[in-house]
Design a protein around this motif. Structure first.
Motif, PDB file in Angstrom:
ATOM      1  N   ALA A  68       0.843  -1.206   0.000  1.00 15.62           N
ATOM      2  CA  ALA A  68       0.000   0.000   0.000  1.00 15.62           C
ATOM      3  C   ALA A  68       0.877   1.255   0.000  1.00 15.62           C
ATOM      4  O   ALA A  68       0.592   2.225  -0.722  1.00 15.62           O
ATOM      5  N   LYS A  69       1.979   1.226   0.751  1.00 15.73           N
ATOM      6  CA  LYS A  69       2.891   2.386   0.799  1.00 15.73           C
ATOM      7  C   LYS A  69       3.524   2.631  -0.572  1.00 15.73           C
ATOM      8  O   LYS A  69       3.631   3.764  -1.028  1.00 15.73           O
ATOM      9  N   MET A  70       3.924   1.523  -1.230  1.00 14.86           N
ATOM     10  CA  MET A  70       4.555   1.666  -2.560  1.00 14.86           C
ATOM     11  C   MET A  70       3.576   2.279  -3.558  1.00 14.86           C
ATOM     12  O   MET A  70       3.965   3.031  -4.432  1.00 14.86           O
ATOM     13  N   LEU A  71       2.291   1.929  -3.416  1.00 17.17           N
ATOM     14  CA  LEU A  71       1.298   2.402  -4.380  1.00 17.17           C
ATOM     15  C   LEU A  71       0.780   3.801  -4.042  1.00 17.17           C
ATOM     16  O   LEU A  71       0.218   4.473  -4.891  1.00 17.17           O
ATOM     17  N   SER A  72       0.966   4.218  -2.790  1.00 16.49           N
ATOM     18  CA  SER A  72       0.511   5.550  -2.362  1.00 16.49           C
ATOM     19  C   SER A  72       1.614   6.208  -1.547  1.00 16.49           C
ATOM     20  O   SER A  72       1.456   6.451  -0.349  1.00 16.49           O
ATOM     21  N   PRO A  73       2.772   6.489  -2.177  1.00 18.29           N
ATOM     22  CA  PRO A  73       3.922   6.983  -1.392  1.00 18.29           C
ATOM     23  C   PRO A  73       3.665   8.327  -0.724  1.00 18.29           C
ATOM     24  O   PRO A  73       4.329   8.667   0.256  1.00 18.29           O
ATOM     25  N   GLU A  74       2.703   9.075  -1.239  1.00 18.39           N
ATOM     26  CA  GLU A  74       2.423  10.398  -0.660  1.00 18.39           C
ATOM     27  C   GLU A  74       1.592  10.283   0.618  1.00 18.39           C
ATOM     28  O   GLU A  74       1.451  11.244   1.360  1.00 18.39           O
ATOM     29  N   LYS A  75       1.068   9.090   0.884  1.00 15.04           N
ATOM     30  CA  LYS A  75       0.240   8.914   2.089  1.00 15.04           C
ATOM     31  C   LYS A  75       1.069   8.310   3.220  1.00 15.04           C
ATOM     32  O   LYS A  75       2.088   7.675   2.970  1.00 15.04           O
ATOM     33  N   ARG A  76       0.598   8.499   4.450  1.00 11.79           N
ATOM     34  CA  ARG A  76       1.219   7.804   5.581  1.00 11.79           C
ATOM     35  C   ARG A  76       0.469   6.489   5.741  1.00 11.79           C
ATOM     36  O   ARG A  76      -0.768   6.461   5.764  1.00 11.79           O
ATOM     37  N   VAL A  77       1.243   5.385   5.807  1.00 13.04           N
ATOM     38  CA  VAL A  77       0.630   4.053   5.899  1.00 13.04           C
ATOM     39  C   VAL A  77       1.041   3.419   7.225  1.00 13.04           C
ATOM     40  O   VAL A  77       2.227   3.408   7.580  1.00 13.04           O
ATOM     41  N   PHE A  78       0.075   2.907   7.950  1.00 14.54           N
ATOM     42  CA  PHE A  78       0.318   2.318   9.273  1.00 14.54           C
ATOM     43  C   PHE A  78      -0.168   0.864   9.278  1.00 14.54           C
ATOM     44  O   PHE A  78      -1.115   0.523   8.571  1.00 14.54           O
ATOM     45  N   LEU A  79       0.513   0.036  10.096  1.00 12.01           N
ATOM     46  CA  LEU A  79       0.084  -1.359  10.273  1.00 12.01           C
ATOM     47  C   LEU A  79      -0.470  -1.483  11.696  1.00 12.01           C
ATOM     48  O   LEU A  79       0.191  -1.076  12.660  1.00 12.01           O
ATOM     49  N   ASN A 114       3.231 -12.051  -1.792  1.00 10.91           N
ATOM     50  CA  ASN A 114       3.694 -12.338  -0.421  1.00 10.91           C
ATOM     51  C   ASN A 114       5.222 -12.394  -0.409  1.00 10.91           C
ATOM     52  O   ASN A 114       5.826 -13.453  -0.218  1.00 10.91           O
ATOM     53  N   THR A 115       5.852 -11.247  -0.637  1.00  5.70           N
ATOM     54  CA  THR A 115       7.317 -11.125  -0.624  1.00  5.70           C
ATOM     55  C   THR A 115       7.660  -9.753  -0.042  1.00  5.70           C
ATOM     56  O   THR A 115       6.848  -8.816  -0.129  1.00  5.70           O
ATOM     57  N   THR A 116       8.866  -9.626   0.486  1.00  2.00           N
ATOM     58  CA  THR A 116       9.290  -8.324   1.017  1.00  2.00           C
ATOM     59  C   THR A 116       9.581  -7.363  -0.146  1.00  2.00           C
ATOM     60  O   THR A 116       9.792  -7.796  -1.281  1.00  2.00           O
ATOM     61  N   ALA A 117       9.659  -6.071   0.175  1.00  4.87           N
ATOM     62  CA  ALA A 117       9.950  -5.071  -0.868  1.00  4.87           C
ATOM     63  C   ALA A 117      11.321  -5.322  -1.483  1.00  4.87           C
ATOM     64  O   ALA A 117      11.499  -5.165  -2.702  1.00  4.87           O
ATOM     65  N   SER A 118      12.303  -5.759  -0.673  1.00  3.27           N
ATOM     66  CA  SER A 118      13.645  -5.955  -1.233  1.00  3.27           C
ATOM     67  C   SER A 118      13.662  -7.136  -2.211  1.00  3.27           C
ATOM     68  O   SER A 118      14.425  -7.143  -3.178  1.00  3.27           O
ATOM     69  N   LEU A 119      12.803  -8.103  -2.002  1.00  8.97           N
ATOM     70  CA  LEU A 119      12.693  -9.226  -2.938  1.00  8.97           C
ATOM     71  C   LEU A 119      11.974  -8.759  -4.219  1.00  8.97           C
ATOM     72  O   LEU A 119      12.378  -9.098  -5.338  1.00  8.97           O
ATOM     73  N   LYS A 120      10.930  -7.975  -4.036  1.00 10.98           N
ATOM     74  CA  LYS A 120      10.193  -7.462  -5.211  1.00 10.98           C
ATOM     75  C   LYS A 120      11.129  -6.660  -6.116  1.00 10.98           C
ATOM     76  O   LYS A 120      10.982  -6.664  -7.341  1.00 10.98           O
ATOM     77  N   ALA A 121      12.102  -5.990  -5.495  1.00 10.22           N
ATOM     78  CA  ALA A 121      13.008  -5.125  -6.273  1.00 10.22           C
ATOM     79  C   ALA A 121      13.833  -5.913  -7.288  1.00 10.22           C
ATOM     80  O   ALA A 121      14.300  -5.352  -8.274  1.00 10.22           O
ATOM     81  N   VAL A 122      14.020  -7.233  -7.077  1.00 12.86           N
ATOM     82  CA  VAL A 122      14.832  -8.011  -8.024  1.00 12.86           C
ATOM     83  C   VAL A 122      13.956  -8.930  -8.896  1.00 12.86           C
ATOM     84  O   VAL A 122      14.457  -9.840  -9.532  1.00 12.86           O
ATOM     85  N   ASP A 289      12.165   4.684   1.675  1.00 14.54           N
ATOM     86  CA  ASP A 289      12.644   5.871   0.962  1.00 14.54           C
ATOM     87  C   ASP A 289      12.272   5.777  -0.523  1.00 14.54           C
ATOM     88  O   ASP A 289      11.869   4.721  -1.017  1.00 14.54           O
ATOM     89  N   ASP A 290      12.423   6.914  -1.209  1.00  9.83           N
ATOM     90  CA  ASP A 290      11.961   7.013  -2.612  1.00  9.83           C
ATOM     91  C   ASP A 290      12.645   5.981  -3.497  1.00  9.83           C
ATOM     92  O   ASP A 290      12.022   5.406  -4.392  1.00  9.83           O
ATOM     93  N   GLU A 291      13.950   5.747  -3.229  1.00  9.15           N
ATOM     94  CA  GLU A 291      14.701   4.817  -4.083  1.00  9.15           C
ATOM     95  C   GLU A 291      14.165   3.385  -3.923  1.00  9.15           C
ATOM     96  O   GLU A 291      13.926   2.677  -4.898  1.00  9.15           O
ATOM     97  N   GLN A 292      13.940   2.989  -2.655  1.00  7.81           N
ATOM     98  CA  GLN A 292      13.369   1.647  -2.359  1.00  7.81           C
ATOM     99  C   GLN A 292      12.025   1.491  -3.057  1.00  7.81           C
ATOM    100  O   GLN A 292      11.744   0.465  -3.678  1.00  7.81           O
ATOM    101  N   ILE A 293      11.187   2.528  -2.940  1.00  5.61           N
ATOM    102  CA  ILE A 293       9.847   2.443  -3.538  1.00  5.61           C
ATOM    103  C   ILE A 293       9.966   2.314  -5.056  1.00  5.61           C
ATOM    104  O   ILE A 293       9.333   1.452  -5.675  1.00  5.61           O
ATOM    105  N   ALA A 294      10.819   3.153  -5.643  1.00  6.41           N
ATOM    106  CA  ALA A 294      10.946   3.138  -7.117  1.00  6.41           C
ATOM    107  C   ALA A 294      11.374   1.753  -7.607  1.00  6.41           C
ATOM    108  O   ALA A 294      10.866   1.248  -8.614  1.00  6.41           O
ATOM    109  N   LYS A 295      12.293   1.109  -6.874  1.00  6.48           N
ATOM    110  CA  LYS A 295      12.792  -0.213  -7.302  1.00  6.48           C
ATOM    111  C   LYS A 295      11.714  -1.293  -7.142  1.00  6.48           C
ATOM    112  O   LYS A 295      11.603  -2.196  -7.959  1.00  6.48           O
ATOM    113  N   SER A 296      10.955  -1.226  -6.051  1.00  9.52           N
ATOM    114  CA  SER A 296      10.036  -2.324  -5.717  1.00  9.52           C
ATOM    115  C   SER A 296       8.663  -2.191  -6.353  1.00  9.52           C
ATOM    116  O   SER A 296       7.976  -3.194  -6.534  1.00  9.52           O
TER     117      SER A 296
END
Ligand code: 13P
Ligand code: SF4
Length: 308
Positions: A68-79, A114-122, A289-296
């Motif tokens: 949800a954070k990756m898709l709406s980076p301008e919003k604050r996302v809480f779990l 069902n993968t972490t953002a760092s896995l999605k990045a690759v 951060d923006d770079e993590q989001i852009a990659k994932s």
């Protein structure tokens, strides 16, 4: 505070803090009742993209809030429950996937959501259980590496036999624990019931089903079907929601062991406390951060493009 009073307070705090509550269907009924959006992983990803509120509170597990954070980076996302993770999401590392890519660079890497953002990045493209078959079919490349769930991967392989799909060893401990004996026992106890299953179960279990699909797919099938009784081969909350939605039909969980401990970490008081935390500080926020989001986010956007 009674459950009703707490739900009313939650509705008031949602408006006060301008928060949308996204709820995965494995959450309990009292949480489902205060949701702005409820559904499977695919539906929630699409819902997250189109929200007007400035905050999102996710009731589910970490990778869902991260998506949800990756898709709406301008919003604050809480779990709502800080410790709620999906064990499958963390089974593989980005280094391992990169080494498989190096071995066979001609394969398109398809990642279950069902993968972490760092896995999605690759990886190249994400799928959910509701879109996996359709997306793998739609890919131009016939050579696929499917990670991390070998059971969902086997389901895709069976439904897309024309492609060369390599699997890795991984999966959901809750669904993978279901056995053929569990199905036989449930069918003996409820001989008139249809068996509906999530494809995270082992292939020999999924093959015994009358329908296999995502959590939303199972709910939709049961609601539409003329049958009156159903054995539900996924997390217990799905049978619970169905009992409310179709009071005239009967729903039997495949096994009492179908409880996802991580999904069940979130309680209604956690949702209430999280909203207080959003208002006053202290709620658990997803930080990327923006770079993590852009990659994932690339492989999520690719999923939405191919699956929408
Ligand atoms: P769905 O995409 O079907 O909601 O599945 C998510 C999940 O974690 C199943 O165990
Ligand atoms: Fe992860 Fe399995 Fe729980 Fe779904 S049911 S969130 S795949 S551990």
């Amino acid at each position: 505070m009674t459950v009703n009073e707490m739900q009313q307070e939650i509705v008031r705090l949602k408006a006060e803090t301008d928060t949308a509550i996204l709820v995965h269907s494995y959450q309990t009924h009292d949480i489902a009742e205060i949701a702005d959006f409820i559904g499977d992983s695919y539906k929630l990803s699409v819902d997250a993209k189109n929200l007007s509120q400035k905050n999102i509170l996710f009731c589910g597990v970490h990778f869902m809030a991260e998506t949800a954070k990756m898709l709406s980076p301008e919003k604050r996302v809480f779990l709502a429950a800080k410790g709620a993770g999906c064990p499958m999401a963390e089974q593989l590392t980005a280094e391992y996937i990169s080494s498989l890519r190096a071995e066979e660079p001609d394969r398109t890497v398809v990642a279950y959501i069902n993968t972490t953002a760092s896995l999605k990045a690759v990886c190249d493209v994400c799928v959910t259980s509701s879109s996996a078959v359709q997306i793998v079919k739609a890919l131009e490349n016939d050579k696929i590496l499917f990670i991390p769930d070998c059971n969902l991967g086997s389901f895709v392989k069976k439904n897309v036999p024309e492609k060369d799909i390599r699997l890795v060893q991984g999966g959901c401990p809750v669904h993978a624990a279901m056995t053929v004996e569990d199905v036989k026992r449930a069918k003996t106890e409820h001989p008139d019931a249809l068996f509906l299953v999530h494809p995270e179960c082992k292939p020999e279990v999924t093959e015994m089903a009358d329908y296999a699909g995502s959590t939303s797919g199972i709910i939709a099938f049961a609601k539409k079907s003329d049958a009156q009784e159903f054995i539900i081969g996924t997390e217990l909350s799905i049978a619970e929601h169905l009992k409310y939605e179709c009071p005239d039909k009967k729903f039997y969980p495949l096994s009492k062991g179908l409880i996802c401990p991580d999904m069940k970490l979130t309680t209604l008081p956690d949702v209430y406390s999280a909203l207080i935390g959003i208002r006053d500080g202290g709620a658990f926020e997803i930080e990327m951060d923006d770079e993590q989001i852009a990659k994932s986010v690339k492989c999520i956007n690719e999923m939405i493009r191919l699956g929408g």
